[in-house]
Design an enzyme around this catalytic site. Structure first.
Site, PDB file in Angstrom:
ATOM      1  N   ASP A   3      -5.474  -6.631   5.042  1.00  0.00           N
ATOM      2  CA  ASP A   3      -4.985  -5.258   4.877  1.00  0.00           C
ATOM      3  C   ASP A   3      -5.103  -4.515   6.199  1.00  0.00           C
ATOM      4  O   ASP A   3      -6.204  -4.386   6.749  1.00  0.00           O
ATOM      5  CB  ASP A   3      -5.834  -4.562   3.795  1.00  0.00           C
ATOM      6  N   HIS A  32      -1.458  -1.729  -4.281  1.00  0.00           N
ATOM      7  CA  HIS A  32      -2.739  -1.533  -3.595  1.00  0.00           C
ATOM      8  C   HIS A  32      -2.900  -0.023  -3.381  1.00  0.00           C
ATOM      9  O   HIS A  32      -2.126   0.589  -2.641  1.00  0.00           O
ATOM     10  CB  HIS A  32      -2.679  -2.293  -2.260  1.00  0.00           C
ATOM     11  N   HIS A  63      -8.443   0.153  -3.582  1.00  0.00           N
ATOM     12  CA  HIS A  63      -9.228  -0.161  -2.390  1.00  0.00           C
ATOM     13  C   HIS A  63     -10.136   1.036  -2.151  1.00  0.00           C
ATOM     14  O   HIS A  63      -9.707   2.073  -1.651  1.00  0.00           O
ATOM     15  CB  HIS A  63      -8.278  -0.415  -1.208  1.00  0.00           C
ATOM     16  N   MET A  67     -12.449   3.077  -0.411  1.00  0.00           N
ATOM     17  CA  MET A  67     -13.077   3.392   0.882  1.00  0.00           C
ATOM     18  C   MET A  67     -13.947   4.621   0.650  1.00  0.00           C
ATOM     19  O   MET A  67     -13.618   5.745   1.040  1.00  0.00           O
ATOM     20  CB  MET A  67     -11.987   3.630   1.936  1.00  0.00           C
ATOM     21  N   MET A 101      -9.775   7.167  -0.668  1.00  0.00           N
ATOM     22  CA  MET A 101     -10.662   7.550   0.450  1.00  0.00           C
ATOM     23  C   MET A 101     -11.386   8.842   0.099  1.00  0.00           C
ATOM     24  O   MET A 101     -10.784   9.750  -0.487  1.00  0.00           O
ATOM     25  CB  MET A 101      -9.847   7.770   1.720  1.00  0.00           C
ATOM     26  N   SER A 147       0.865  -1.186   0.000  1.00  0.00           N
ATOM     27  CA  SER A 147       0.000   0.000   0.000  1.00  0.00           C
ATOM     28  C   SER A 147       0.897   1.229   0.000  1.00  0.00           C
ATOM     29  O   SER A 147       1.804   1.336   0.830  1.00  0.00           O
ATOM     30  CB  SER A 147      -0.881   0.004   1.250  1.00  0.00           C
ATOM     31  N   ASP A 204      -5.015   3.055  -2.121  1.00  0.00           N
ATOM     32  CA  ASP A 204      -6.082   3.348  -1.159  1.00  0.00           C
ATOM     33  C   ASP A 204      -6.796   4.641  -1.520  1.00  0.00           C
ATOM     34  O   ASP A 204      -6.234   5.732  -1.390  1.00  0.00           O
ATOM     35  CB  ASP A 204      -5.491   3.466   0.250  1.00  0.00           C
ATOM     36  N   MET A 254     -10.442  -6.610   6.304  1.00  0.00           N
ATOM     37  CA  MET A 254      -9.669  -5.519   6.915  1.00  0.00           C
ATOM     38  C   MET A 254      -9.211  -5.936   8.311  1.00  0.00           C
ATOM     39  O   MET A 254     -10.001  -6.454   9.110  1.00  0.00           O
ATOM     40  CB  MET A 254     -10.519  -4.249   7.020  1.00  0.00           C
TER      41      MET A 254
HETATM   42  O1  LIG Z   1      -6.589   0.426   3.678  1.00  0.00           O
HETATM   43  C1  LIG Z   1      -5.738   0.881   4.396  1.00  0.00           C
HETATM   44  C2  LIG Z   1      -6.106   1.757   5.532  1.00  0.00           C
HETATM   45  O2  LIG Z   1      -7.461   1.952   5.533  1.00  0.00           O
HETATM   46  C3  LIG Z   1      -4.286   0.609   4.080  1.00  0.00           C
HETATM   47  O3  LIG Z   1      -4.194  -0.221   2.945  1.00  0.00           O
HETATM   48  C4  LIG Z   1      -3.575  -0.068   5.217  1.00  0.00           C
HETATM   49  O4  LIG Z   1      -3.741   0.576   6.409  1.00  0.00           O
HETATM   50  C5  LIG Z   1      -2.092  -0.276   4.880  1.00  0.00           C
HETATM   51  O5  LIG Z   1      -1.247   0.387   5.706  1.00  0.00           O
HETATM   52  P1  LIG Z   1      -0.518  -0.294   6.973  1.00  0.00           P
HETATM   53  O6  LIG Z   1       0.139  -1.563   6.496  1.00  0.00           O
HETATM   54  O7  LIG Z   1       0.441   0.749   7.393  1.00  0.00           O
HETATM   55  O8  LIG Z   1      -1.575  -0.568   8.005  1.00  0.00           O
HETATM   56 FE   LIG Z   2      -6.131  -0.607   1.864  1.00  0.00          FE
END
Ligand SMILES: O=C(CO)[C@H](O)[C@H](O)COP(=O)(O)O
Ligand SMILES: [Fe+2]
Length: 229
Positions: free
Chosen positions: A178, A38, A72, A74, A42, A13, A40, A144
């Site tokens: 994740d 990946h 991803h 969100m 948001m 990510s 993210d 998650m």
């Molecule tokens: O979807 C996510 C947060 O909503 C990220 O993909 C996830 O948190 C990855 O970061 P880390 O490995 O630092 O937790």
């Molecule tokens: Fe993510």
């Protein structure tokens, strides 16, 4: 259990990377052994944070034409971004089922018609029963292991029963974890049955990205292999 066709894939990510250097950071991850990126996305509504959208993904795709991009999503309204993300060159569109429980099936169809693979994501508070009826319509389920919204949070080990249930009932399904996944938590994920591993902080913050990615992969492959003997 024949899991021969199950593949381990490591998808860093880029959430906590230097986003002003998005292309360089992404290319470095791929050069260091990442199987996919990946990304993210948001929207400040579904989660209390804001990242980037399809214009940024489209620019990144121009620079990196061949890698597998998973977004991803969100976001509160995943339907809104299907076409723009397909146009941006996204390979897999992973959306949360929570805001669209009544529309998951038509959305799966739309994502596929737009030419992308379908991923369905579950927040920590969402039980596996909420996704059961949709599993056969998805390419991947994302469990998650933190509350979505921010990188660098603590891994929730109590999500592992969901992964175990999925692996037990769907031996060949792509199952992604994740949130807070790294060298200290990968064994739990691998033993529960996850084969697609998202890691942000653990890879981005490492001095030697290549060895962290290799080590995550080795742990997952060992678990897959153990189930084959
Ligand atoms: O979807 C996510 C947060 O909503 C990220 O993909 C996830 O948190 C990855 O970061 P880390 O490995 O630092 O937790
Ligand atoms: Fe993510």
């Amino acid at each position: 259990m024949d899991r021969n066709s199950l593949k381990c894939k490591i998808g860093p990510s880029i959430l906590n990377s230097d986003l002003s250097q998005l292309y360089a950071e992404s290319q470095r991850l791929l050069d260091n052994g990442a199987d996919y990126l990946h990304l993210d996305v948001m929207d400040g509504h579904f989660v209390p944070n804001l990242t980037f959208g399809h214009p940024v993904v489209k620019c990144l795709r121009k620079k990196i034409p061949h890698a597998f991009f998973e977004t991803h999503m969100m976001v509160q309204n995943p339907e809104q971004w299907i076409e723009p993300m397909a146009d941006a060159g996204v390979s897999q569109y992973t959306f949360h089922i929570e805001p669209v429980l009544k529309d998951v099936l038509p959305l799966c169809r739309k994502v596929r018609e737009a030419g992308m693979k379908v991923g369905l994501a579950l927040k920590p508070g969402t039980g596996i029963e909420a996704v059961r009826q949709f599993i056969n319509h998805a390419d991947m389920i994302l469990i998650m292991t933190v509350e979505p919204g921010f990188g660098g949070q603590k891994f929730m080990n109590d999500m592992m029963p969901k992964v175990q249930w999925l692996r037990h009932n769907y031996p060949l399904l792509d199952i992604e974890v994740d949130g807070g996944v790294g060298l200290n938590t990968i064994t739990a994920c691998a033993e529960a049955g996850a084969n697609m591993i998202v890691a942000g902080t653990a890879i981005i913050g490492a001095c030697d990205q290549k060895s962290v990615i290799a080590s995550l992969r080795e742990t997952v492959e060992r678990s897959i292999h153990k189930c084959n003997v």
